[in-house]
Design a protein around this motif. Structure first.
Motif, PDB file in Angstrom:
ATOM      1  N   PHE A   1       0.798  -1.304  -0.100  1.00 54.98           N
ATOM      2  CA  PHE A   1       0.101  -0.160   0.106  1.00 54.98           C
ATOM      3  C   PHE A   1       0.932   1.178  -0.110  1.00 54.98           C
ATOM      4  CE2 PHE A   1      -2.071   3.395   2.521  1.00 54.98           C
ATOM      5  CZ  PHE A   1      -3.369   3.526   1.800  1.00 54.98           C
TER       6      PHE A   1
ATOM      7  N   THR B   1       2.204   7.037   1.667  1.00 52.33           N
ATOM      8  CA  THR B   1       3.388   7.865   2.342  1.00 52.33           C
ATOM      9  C   THR B   1       4.433   8.376   1.274  1.00 52.33           C
ATOM     10  OG1 THR B   1       2.967   6.901   4.307  1.00 52.33           O
ATOM     11  CG2 THR B   1       4.799   8.250   4.365  1.00 52.33           C
TER      12      THR B   1
ATOM     13  N   SER C   1       1.728  12.242   7.893  1.00 48.91           N
ATOM     14  CA  SER C   1       0.346  12.776   8.352  1.00 48.91           C
ATOM     15  C   SER C   1      -0.597  13.577   7.463  1.00 48.91           C
ATOM     16  CB  SER C   1       0.734  13.364   9.677  1.00 48.91           C
ATOM     17  OG  SER C   1       1.673  12.656  10.379  1.00 48.91           O
TER      18      SER C   1
ATOM     19  N   THR D   1      -0.342   8.517  13.317  1.00 50.06           N
ATOM     20  CA  THR D   1       0.243   8.623  14.545  1.00 50.06           C
ATOM     21  C   THR D   1      -0.671   8.853  15.571  1.00 50.06           C
ATOM     22  OG1 THR D   1       0.415  10.825  14.310  1.00 50.06           O
ATOM     23  CG2 THR D   1       2.601   9.444  13.554  1.00 50.06           C
TER      24      THR D   1
ATOM     25  N   GLU E   1      -1.260  11.287  17.661  1.00 54.79           N
ATOM     26  CA  GLU E   1      -1.671  12.843  17.415  1.00 54.79           C
ATOM     27  C   GLU E   1      -2.726  12.778  16.416  1.00 54.79           C
ATOM     28  OE1 GLU E   1       1.508  12.108  17.796  1.00 54.79           O
ATOM     29  OE2 GLU E   1       1.420  12.444  19.666  1.00 54.79           O
TER      30      GLU E   1
HETATM   31  C1  FAD Z   1       6.060   0.373  10.836  1.00 57.83           C
HETATM   32  C2  FAD Z   1       5.531   1.367   9.770  1.00 57.83           C
HETATM   33  C3  FAD Z   1       5.135   0.602   8.612  1.00 57.83           C
HETATM   34  C4  FAD Z   1       4.653   1.654   7.707  1.00 57.83           C
HETATM   35  N1  FAD Z   1       3.793   1.012   6.350  1.00 57.83           N
HETATM   36  C5  FAD Z   1       3.179   1.937   5.725  1.00 57.83           C
HETATM   37  C6  FAD Z   1       2.748   1.409   4.440  1.00 57.83           C
HETATM   38  O1  FAD Z   1       2.720   0.212   4.150  1.00 57.83           O
HETATM   39  N2  FAD Z   1       2.181   2.274   3.374  1.00 57.83           N
HETATM   40  C7  FAD Z   1       2.335   3.668   3.360  1.00 57.83           C
HETATM   41  O2  FAD Z   1       1.995   4.549   2.703  1.00 57.83           O
HETATM   42  N3  FAD Z   1       2.699   4.024   4.716  1.00 57.83           N
HETATM   43  C8  FAD Z   1       3.423   3.529   5.744  1.00 57.83           C
HETATM   44  N4  FAD Z   1       4.179   4.112   6.844  1.00 57.83           N
HETATM   45  C9  FAD Z   1       4.179   5.507   6.906  1.00 57.83           C
HETATM   46  C10 FAD Z   1       3.230   5.973   8.172  1.00 57.83           C
HETATM   47  O3  FAD Z   1       2.122   5.943   7.733  1.00 57.83           O
HETATM   48  C11 FAD Z   1       3.635   7.408   8.349  1.00 57.83           C
HETATM   49  O4  FAD Z   1       4.974   6.997   8.822  1.00 57.83           O
HETATM   50  C12 FAD Z   1       2.688   8.184   9.291  1.00 57.83           C
HETATM   51  O5  FAD Z   1       1.673   8.512   8.558  1.00 57.83           O
HETATM   52  C13 FAD Z   1       3.473   9.442   9.998  1.00 57.83           C
HETATM   53  O6  FAD Z   1       3.935  10.306   8.839  1.00 57.83           O
HETATM   54  P1  FAD Z   1       5.317  10.654   8.737  1.00 57.83           P
HETATM   55  O7  FAD Z   1       6.152   9.710   9.353  1.00 57.83           O
HETATM   56  O8  FAD Z   1       5.756  11.542   7.588  1.00 57.83           O
HETATM   57  O9  FAD Z   1       5.578  11.758  10.215  1.00 57.83           O
HETATM   58  P2  FAD Z   1       4.965  13.198  10.201  1.00 57.83           P
HETATM   59  O10 FAD Z   1       3.854  13.537   9.465  1.00 57.83           O
HETATM   60  O11 FAD Z   1       6.294  14.168   9.780  1.00 57.83           O
HETATM   61  O12 FAD Z   1       4.921  13.448  11.804  1.00 57.83           O
HETATM   62  C14 FAD Z   1       5.792  13.736  12.562  1.00 57.83           C
HETATM   63  C15 FAD Z   1       5.339  13.903  13.987  1.00 57.83           C
HETATM   64  O13 FAD Z   1       4.531  14.775  14.224  1.00 57.83           O
HETATM   65  C16 FAD Z   1       3.357  14.781  14.448  1.00 57.83           C
HETATM   66  N5  FAD Z   1       2.347  15.421  13.804  1.00 57.83           N
HETATM   67  C17 FAD Z   1       2.373  15.581  12.501  1.00 57.83           C
HETATM   68  N6  FAD Z   1       1.115  16.445  12.411  1.00 57.83           N
HETATM   69  C18 FAD Z   1       0.619  16.884  13.677  1.00 57.83           C
HETATM   70  C19 FAD Z   1      -0.606  17.658  14.170  1.00 57.83           C
HETATM   71  N7  FAD Z   1      -1.405  18.364  12.997  1.00 57.83           N
HETATM   72  N8  FAD Z   1      -0.708  17.959  15.427  1.00 57.83           N
HETATM   73  C20 FAD Z   1       0.150  17.121  16.136  1.00 57.83           C
HETATM   74  N9  FAD Z   1       1.230  16.445  16.012  1.00 57.83           N
HETATM   75  C21 FAD Z   1       1.255  16.190  14.613  1.00 57.83           C
HETATM   76  C22 FAD Z   1       3.089  13.155  14.239  1.00 57.83           C
HETATM   77  O14 FAD Z   1       1.993  12.612  14.977  1.00 57.83           O
HETATM   78  C23 FAD Z   1       4.381  12.475  14.284  1.00 57.83           C
HETATM   79  O15 FAD Z   1       4.498  12.481  15.737  1.00 57.83           O
HETATM   80  C24 FAD Z   1       4.518   2.777   7.792  1.00 57.83           C
HETATM   81  C25 FAD Z   1       5.237   3.546   8.826  1.00 57.83           C
HETATM   82  C26 FAD Z   1       5.913   2.769  10.059  1.00 57.83           C
HETATM   83  C27 FAD Z   1       6.669   3.418  11.032  1.00 57.83           C
END
Ligand code: FAD
Length: 384
Positions: A122, A125, A131, A362, A364
Motif C-alpha cells: 500500500f 506515504t 500525516s 500516529t 496525534e
Molecule cells: C512500521 C511502519 C509501517 C508503515 N507502513 C506504511 C505502508 O505500508 N504504506 C504507507 O503508505 N505508509 C506506511 N508507513 C508510513 C506511516 O503511515 C507514516 O509514517 C505516518 O503516517 C506518519 O507520517 P510521517 O512519518 O511523515 O510523520 P509526520 O507526518 O512528519 O509526523 C511527525 C510527528 O509529528 C506529529 N504530527 C503531525 N501532524 C500533527 C498535527 N497536526 N498535530 C500534532 N502532531 C502532529 C506526528 O504525530 C508525529 O509524531 C509506515 C510507517 C511505519 C513506522
C-alpha cells in the motif's frame, strides 16, 4: 449486548492459538537475525487464510466477517507479530481491489493475492507527506489509454518483495480531491526499491519504492479518477482496529508469559508473583488491554453491521499500540536481566509494536480524528 464469539470463532481461536505457540513463536526471532521468508513459507501462511480473509469467495477467498479478521490477527500476533502485517496489508488490498478495481484487474490479482502468490503493498506515504497525506506529489499523467507514474513512496511495508503496490498519485489539483489510486505491478520498467534498516518488523522489509515514468494500463486505476483518497480512507478505517488487535495479541502473550515467570521466580524466599508491586502491574495492564480490545472489537462489529466506526477505529489505533508497548516494556522489567536479553521474545515484541504506534497514522493524528468527531469538523486545526 453480546460479548461472546460464536462457536466457529471460538474453534478458530483455539486452533490459531495453538498454531501461534507451536509453529510461529519458536521461529519469531529468525527475521530479526536477518533471515528472509521464502515464498513457500508465505504460501503456507496463505493456506491458513491470512491473505484471503476479505477476498470474495469467487476469487478464492473466505469473505470473512471483520470480527473474525480481528480474532485471527490477535491470535497470530501472540506467536509472531510480523504475520499480522500480512493480514493488515492484505485486508487493505482486498478491500480496495474487491471494492473498486476493474473486473479484469480483480480476476488477475485477487486469486493470486488469496493464495499468497502475490504480495500487494500500500503506497500512500512520501518523504514529505505522511500525516499530511493529502499533500502527496507523486504524479500520474494520462497518456492515451495509459497512465505514467513518477515519484517516490516512502516507508512502504513489504517494499523489499511485494509483487504489486496500490499507489496513490496526483491526477488533479492540490489536496485530497486530486488523488487517484493505481494497482502497479512492481516488475514494471522504471520501478526500483530500497529497503530500510529498521528497529523491528524486519520480516516486512519496509522501504521506499521509486517510480520513474512507470507506464500502466488505464484499467489499473482503482476506482474513480481523483476519488482515490476518500476511497482509501473509507476502505481502511476498520484496519486501525486490526492494528490495535495485532499489538494487543503481542502484549497479552507477554503478560501471560510474565505471570508464569513470576510464579516460578523466587525472591526474598517467595515467588515474585506474591509481591503486589509485581502482580498489580500485571493486573493494571490486563485491565488496560481489555479496554483496548473491547473498543477494537466494537469497531469491527460496527463495520460488520454496516455502521459508522471512524471514531472507534481511531481510538483503537492510538490506544492499542500505546498500552501494548507499555505493557511489554513492564514485562521486560519484571523479567529482570532475563527480559533484557535477545533470547527472550519480549524485547523484539516491544520493538515490533512501537512501529505501529506510527504506521497507518500516529497517536496525534488519531486523537485529531476522535476530537473532530466530538467537537465537529469546523474545529479541526487544518480548517481556517
Ligand atoms: C512500521 C511502519 C509501517 C508503515 N507502513 C506504511 C505502508 O505500508 N504504506 C504507507 O503508505 N505508509 C506506511 N508507513 C508510513 C506511516 O503511515 C507514516 O509514517 C505516518 O503516517 C506518519 O507520517 P510521517 O512519518 O511523515 O510523520 P509526520 O507526518 O512528519 O509526523 C511527525 C510527528 O509529528 C506529529 N504530527 C503531525 N501532524 C500533527 C498535527 N497536526 N498535530 C500534532 N502532531 C502532529 C506526528 O504525530 C508525529 O509524531 C509506515 C510507517 C511505519 C513506522
Amino acid at each position: 449486548m453480546e460479548f461472546a464469539f460464536n462457536e466457529d470463532q471460538l474453534l478458530l481461536q483455539q486452533t490459531l492459538r495453538q498454531f501461534a505457540r507451536e509453529k510461529l513463536l519458536p521461529n519469531y526471532a529468525r527475521w530479526d537475525r536477518g533471515e528472509k521468508i521464502s515464498r513457500a513459507e508465505i504460501k503456507e501462511a496463505a493456506a491458513l487464510g491470512i491473505f484471503g480473509l476479505r477476498v470474495p469467495e469467487k476469487f478464492g477467498g473466505q469473505n470473512a466477517d471483520y470480527v473474525t479478521c480481528g480474532l485471527m490477527t490477535e491470535e497470530l500476533s501472540r506467536g509472531d507479530f510480523n504475520y499480522s502485517l500480512y493480514i493488515q496489508l492484505g485486508l487493505i488490498a482486498s478491500e480496495l481491489l474487491a471494492g473498486y478495481a476493474h473486473p479484469d484487474v480483480q480476476a488477475e490479482w485477487l486469486p493470486r493475492h488469496a493464495t499468497g502468490e502475490a504480495i500487494i503493498a500500500f503506497g500512500l506515504t512520501e518523504p514529505s507527506a505522511g500525516s499530511d497525506a493529502a499533500n502527496i506529489t507523486t504524479r500520474a499523467v494520462k497518456m492515451g489509454d495509459d497512465y505514467v507514474i513518477t515519484g517516490e513512496k516512502a516507508s512502504i511495508t513489504f517494499a523489499g518483495y511485494a509483487d504489486a503496490c496500490i499507489v496513490f498519485a496526483r491526477t488533479g489539483d492540490q489536496g485530497a480531491r486530486g488523488i487517484s489510486a493505481f494497482l502497479v505491478p512492481l516488475d514494471a520498467p522504471g520501478v526500483t526499491r530500497q529497503v530500510y534498516k529498521t528497529p523491528g518488523e524486519r520480516l516486512t522489509q519496509r522501504g521506499s519504492l521509486f517510480f520513474d515514468g512507470v507506464r500502466i494500463p488505464g484499467q489499473n486505476r482503482v476506482g474513480s479518477e481523483s476519488g482515490g483518497f476518500y476511497q482509501a480512507m473509507v476502505a481502511f478505517d476498520f484496519n486501525r482496529a486490526i492494528i490495535g488487535l495485532a499489538c494487543i495479541g503481542a502484549a497479552q502473550q507477554s503478560l501471560e508469559d510474565t505471570i508464569e515467570y513470576t510464579k516460578g521466580r523466587q525472591v526474598f524466599g517467595k515467588p515474585l508473583a506474591k509481591f503486589e508491586g509485581v502482580a498489580f502491574q500485571v493486573a493494571e495492564y490486563l485491565t488496560l488491554l481489555e479496554a483496548a480490545r473491547l473498543v477494537s472489537y466494537k469497531c469491527l462489529w460496527l463495520k460488520d453491521q454496516g455502521l459508522k466506526h471512524t471514531k472507534e477505529a481511531a481510538m483503537s489505533k492510538w490506544m492499542g499500540p500505546k498500552v501494548s508497548a507499555e505493557a511489554i516494556h513492564a514485562c521486560i522489567i519484571l523479567h529482570g536481566h532475563y527480559g533484557y536479553n535477545m533470547d527472550s521474545p519480549l524485547e523484539q515484541r516491544w520493538r515490533d509494536v512501537v512501529g505501529l504506534e506510527i504506521g497507518d497514522g500516529t497517536p496525534e493524528i488519531m486523537k485529531g480524528i476522535v476530537a473532530r468527531e466530538a467537537f465537529g469538523r469546523e474545529y479541526t486545526a487544518y480548517r481556517d
